[in-house]
Structure formats: structure tokens, C-alpha cells
Design an enzyme around this catalytic site. Structure first.
Site, PDB file in Angstrom:
ATOM      1  N   LYS A  13       1.271  -1.022  -0.091  1.00 31.24           N
ATOM      2  CA  LYS A  13       0.002  -0.035  -0.327  1.00 31.24           C
ATOM      3  C   LYS A  13       0.952   0.982  -0.091  1.00 31.24           C
ATOM      4  O   LYS A  13       0.884   2.018  -0.834  1.00 31.24           O
ATOM      5  CB  LYS A  13      -1.090  -0.202   0.991  1.00 31.24           C
ATOM      6  CG  LYS A  13      -1.901  -0.907   1.243  1.00 31.24           C
ATOM      7  CD  LYS A  13      -2.744  -1.071   2.727  1.00 31.24           C
ATOM      8  CE  LYS A  13      -2.120  -0.533   4.052  1.00 31.24           C
ATOM      9  NZ  LYS A  13      -1.537  -2.114   4.127  1.00 31.24           N
ATOM     10  N   ARG A  88      -9.299   1.252   9.926  1.00 29.26           N
ATOM     11  CA  ARG A  88      -8.894  -0.337   9.682  1.00 29.26           C
ATOM     12  C   ARG A  88      -9.871  -0.946  10.424  1.00 29.26           C
ATOM     13  O   ARG A  88      -9.555  -2.010  10.954  1.00 29.26           O
ATOM     14  CB  ARG A  88      -7.575   0.221  10.131  1.00 29.26           C
ATOM     15  CG  ARG A  88      -6.467  -0.712  10.222  1.00 29.26           C
ATOM     16  CD  ARG A  88      -5.299  -0.301  10.599  1.00 29.26           C
ATOM     17  NE  ARG A  88      -3.860  -1.051  10.558  1.00 29.26           N
ATOM     18  CZ  ARG A  88      -2.724  -0.813  10.308  1.00 29.26           C
ATOM     19  NH1 ARG A  88      -2.429   0.376   9.727  1.00 29.26           N
ATOM     20  NH2 ARG A  88      -1.983  -1.114  10.128  1.00 29.26           N
ATOM     21  N   ARG A 127      11.450  -5.407   4.697  1.00 25.21           N
ATOM     22  CA  ARG A 127      11.728  -4.333   4.622  1.00 25.21           C
ATOM     23  C   ARG A 127      12.559  -2.943   5.220  1.00 25.21           C
ATOM     24  O   ARG A 127      12.528  -3.061   6.092  1.00 25.21           O
ATOM     25  CB  ARG A 127       9.992  -4.153   5.349  1.00 25.21           C
ATOM     26  CG  ARG A 127      10.165  -2.131   4.495  1.00 25.21           C
ATOM     27  CD  ARG A 127       8.138  -2.257   4.569  1.00 25.21           C
ATOM     28  NE  ARG A 127       7.728  -2.193   6.036  1.00 25.21           N
ATOM     29  CZ  ARG A 127       6.959  -2.764   6.597  1.00 25.21           C
ATOM     30  NH1 ARG A 127       5.944  -2.127   5.135  1.00 25.21           N
ATOM     31  NH2 ARG A 127       5.791  -2.245   7.197  1.00 25.21           N
ATOM     32  N   ARG A 160      11.947  -1.147  11.010  1.00 30.98           N
ATOM     33  CA  ARG A 160      10.753  -0.961  11.326  1.00 30.98           C
ATOM     34  C   ARG A 160      11.027  -1.998  13.273  1.00 30.98           C
ATOM     35  O   ARG A 160      10.986  -2.882  12.861  1.00 30.98           O
ATOM     36  CB  ARG A 160       9.626  -0.711  11.124  1.00 30.98           C
ATOM     37  CG  ARG A 160       9.087   0.375  10.420  1.00 30.98           C
ATOM     38  CD  ARG A 160       7.012   0.431   9.461  1.00 30.98           C
ATOM     39  NE  ARG A 160       6.583  -0.201  10.435  1.00 30.98           N
ATOM     40  CZ  ARG A 160       5.485  -0.587   9.814  1.00 30.98           C
ATOM     41  NH1 ARG A 160       5.346  -0.201   8.650  1.00 30.98           N
ATOM     42  NH2 ARG A 160       4.551  -1.136  10.791  1.00 30.98           N
ATOM     43  N   ARG A 171       0.005  -8.405  13.555  1.00 25.76           N
ATOM     44  CA  ARG A 171      -0.317  -7.306  12.642  1.00 25.76           C
ATOM     45  C   ARG A 171      -1.378  -8.338  12.188  1.00 25.76           C
ATOM     46  O   ARG A 171      -2.520  -7.941  11.386  1.00 25.76           O
ATOM     47  CB  ARG A 171       0.533  -6.557  11.957  1.00 25.76           C
ATOM     48  CG  ARG A 171       1.042  -5.769  13.143  1.00 25.76           C
ATOM     49  CD  ARG A 171       2.801  -5.096  12.954  1.00 25.76           C
ATOM     50  NE  ARG A 171       2.741  -4.556  11.895  1.00 25.76           N
ATOM     51  CZ  ARG A 171       3.644  -4.577  10.497  1.00 25.76           C
ATOM     52  NH1 ARG A 171       5.068  -4.821  11.138  1.00 25.76           N
ATOM     53  NH2 ARG A 171       3.961  -3.460   9.849  1.00 25.76           N
TER      54      ARG A 171
HETATM   55  P1  AMP Z   1       1.379   0.903   9.585  1.00 25.30           P
HETATM   56  O1  AMP Z   1       2.509   1.541   9.255  1.00 25.30           O
HETATM   57  O2  AMP Z   1       0.236   0.729   8.075  1.00 25.30           O
HETATM   58  O3  AMP Z   1       1.186  -0.642   9.249  1.00 25.30           O
HETATM   59  O4  AMP Z   1       0.761   0.476  10.741  1.00 25.30           O
HETATM   60  C1  AMP Z   1       1.414   0.446  11.679  1.00 25.30           C
HETATM   61  C2  AMP Z   1       0.300   0.578  13.125  1.00 25.30           C
HETATM   62  O5  AMP Z   1       0.065   1.591  13.337  1.00 25.30           O
HETATM   63  C3  AMP Z   1       0.147  -0.749  13.242  1.00 25.30           C
HETATM   64  O6  AMP Z   1       0.301  -2.019  13.867  1.00 25.30           O
HETATM   65  C4  AMP Z   1      -1.356  -0.128  14.185  1.00 25.30           C
HETATM   66  O7  AMP Z   1      -0.563  -0.128  15.617  1.00 25.30           O
HETATM   67  C5  AMP Z   1      -0.988   1.589  14.273  1.00 25.30           C
HETATM   68  N1  AMP Z   1      -2.215   1.796  13.466  1.00 25.30           N
HETATM   69  C6  AMP Z   1      -1.964   2.886  12.548  1.00 25.30           C
HETATM   70  N2  AMP Z   1      -2.924   2.949  11.836  1.00 25.30           N
HETATM   71  C7  AMP Z   1      -3.387   2.862  12.305  1.00 25.30           C
HETATM   72  C8  AMP Z   1      -5.239   2.832  12.775  1.00 25.30           C
HETATM   73  N3  AMP Z   1      -6.071   3.605  11.524  1.00 25.30           N
HETATM   74  N4  AMP Z   1      -6.295   2.308  13.056  1.00 25.30           N
HETATM   75  C9  AMP Z   1      -5.450   1.352  14.470  1.00 25.30           C
HETATM   76  N5  AMP Z   1      -3.862   1.522  14.539  1.00 25.30           N
HETATM   77  C10 AMP Z   1      -3.163   2.156  13.759  1.00 25.30           C
END
Ligand code: AMP
Length: 216
Positions: A13, A88, A127, A160, A171
Site C-alpha cells: 500500500k 482499519r 523491509r 521498523r 499484525r
Molecule cells: P502501518 O504503518 O500502517 O503498518 O501501521 C503501524 C501500526 O500503527 C499498526 O500496527 C497500528 O498499531 C498503528 N495504526 C496505524 N494506522 C492505524 C489505524 N487506522 N487504526 C489503529 N491503529 C493504527
């Protein structure tokens, strides 16, 4: 143009959102990036979000919805945006619909990136991201020219701390349980476009552009 990029972690994404945003001169918000920045700056939101993110759990809605509401307001009158990593949950999607109604605007489309768990795990494990500009790389599929150095800005690359095997598995479970119901939610609203996220980066990009050109 107002887009949502949906899909499990590791679906690509972020990579595609950056490219599509550049092509259409629209902005992109990754709620994950906003939270990581808040953690780095040790803000109240960052301190609250940290423990959830470290475990691969979702951050509470009140934090995320606040971030998104401010962002949507800031984008009024501009070209458009891509929401990457939001919504989400069904509750976040319902709240997003309310915000958009208040602003009297509509979503253009929701792009759903499909990948098998095995592929996502492999992608996330390798990554790397740039500390300075956020450009994304992969140790196998998208190597930087110079090891650990960003091709774009020469910044240092990092992994990360939620891209570890145990947290990745969590996740993916959270995605399956809480996020995947959004596919049917947006299908019912006639907004969903399915994309095979396992194809080559360039092929996927061209498919997205072809779809958007048709929609516009
Ligand atoms: P990402 O960078 O999109 O993989 O997000 C990393 C982490 O941020 C996720 O595992 C969640 O802990 C948190 N996070 C990101 N976006 C959301 C969302 N829309 N709702 C809840 N937690 C989020």
C-alpha cells in the site's frame, strides 16, 4: 480524488500510495507514519500509541480519528489524497463516512491489495525505510544502490521495530479479524477495486492508473 488503500501489512500500500500521489499531485497520509513521528517526538499521542504499536495491536480510535479529522480538514480545497492504513475497523470506516458527509465530499475509490500471508511476511521481514525521507526498500526485491543508504536523499535506512516475526504475525491476525471486513463494507458501497498485490510493482502501478483514469 479521494482514495483509500486497503490491505494487510506488507501488501504494498505504502509503495503504491507514494507513486500514485506523485503522479496525480495529491497528498498521502499513512496513519502509521504519523504515529511513528509522534513517538519519535515523544508527544502525548506518541506516548499513548507506543505500547499498542510495539505489540502489533491497533491504536485506540480516539487517537486515530483525531489525526484523520485534522488531516481531512487541512485537505479541503486541495487536489485530493490517499488514506494509507486508515480505516482499519468498521467503526473507523463509519466515522470516516460521517466526516466526509460533514465536509460534503465523497470517496472516489477504495483499492484493495490482496497478498497471501507468506508473501506479506517475507516482504515485511526484509523491509527497510529511509529515516529522512521515508522512501521504502527491500533487502531482496528493491535494494538500495548503496547498502543502508537511501537512493533519493542519502539518508540512513532502518528496520521498523514492529517488522519482527512475532509482531508481524500478530499484525496479520489483527488485519484478518478487524480490518478485512472492510472489503465487503466498501464492496457494498460500490467503491472497491481489487488488485493482485503479488504482481510486479510497475504492473500494479499501471493497473491502478488504468482503473483511476477510467473512474475519473
Ligand atoms: P502501518 O504503518 O500502517 O503498518 O501501521 C503501524 C501500526 O500503527 C499498526 O500496527 C497500528 O498499531 C498503528 N495504526 C496505524 N494506522 C492505524 C489505524 N487506522 N487504526 C489503529 N491503529 C493504527
Amino acid at each position: 480524488m479521494r482514495l483509500i488503500f486497503l490491505g494487510p501489512p506488507g501488501a504494498g500500500k505504502g509503495t503504491q500510495a507514494k507513486r500514485v500521489a506523485l503522479k496525480y499531485k495529491i497528498s498521502q497520509i499513512s496513519t502509521g507514519d504519523v504515529l511513528r513521528e509522534a513517538i519519535a517526538n515523544e508527544t502525548k499521542k506518541g506516548i499513548e500509541a507506543r505500547s499498542f504499536m510495539e505489540k502489533g495491536q491497533l491504536v485506540p480510535d480516539e487517537i486515530i480519528l483525531g489525526i484523520i479529522k485534522d488531516y481531512l480538514i487541512s485537505q479541503e480545497g486541495k487536489n485530493g489524497y490517499i488514506l494509507d492504513g486508515f480505516p482499519r475497523t468498521i467503526n473507523q470506516a463509519i466515522e470516516l463516512n460521517h466526516f466526509l458527509e460533514e465536509l460534503e465530499v465523497k470517496l472516489t475509490a477504495v483499492i484493495n491489495f490482496k497478498v497471501e500471508n507468506g508473501v506479506a511476511i517475507k516482504r515485511l521481514g526484509g523491509r527497510r525505510g529511509c529515516k529522512s525521507c521515508g522512501a521504502l526498500y527491500h533487502l531482496e526485491y528493491l535494494k538500495p544502490t548503496k547498502e543502508n543508504v537511501c537512493n533519493v536523499c542519502q539518508g540512513e535506512l532502518y528496520q521498523r521495530n514492529d517488522d519482527t516475526e512475532e509482531v508481524i504475525k500478530n499484525r496479520l491476525l489483527v488485519y484478518e479479524r478487524l480490518t478485512s471486513p472492510l472489503i465487503v463494507f466498501y464492496q457494498r458501497l460500490n467503491l472497491l477495486k481489487e488488485i493482485d498485490g503479488e504482481k510486479d510493482i510497475e504492473v500494479i502501478f499501471n493497473e491502478i492508473i488504468a482503473f483511476l483514469e477510467e473512474r475519473l
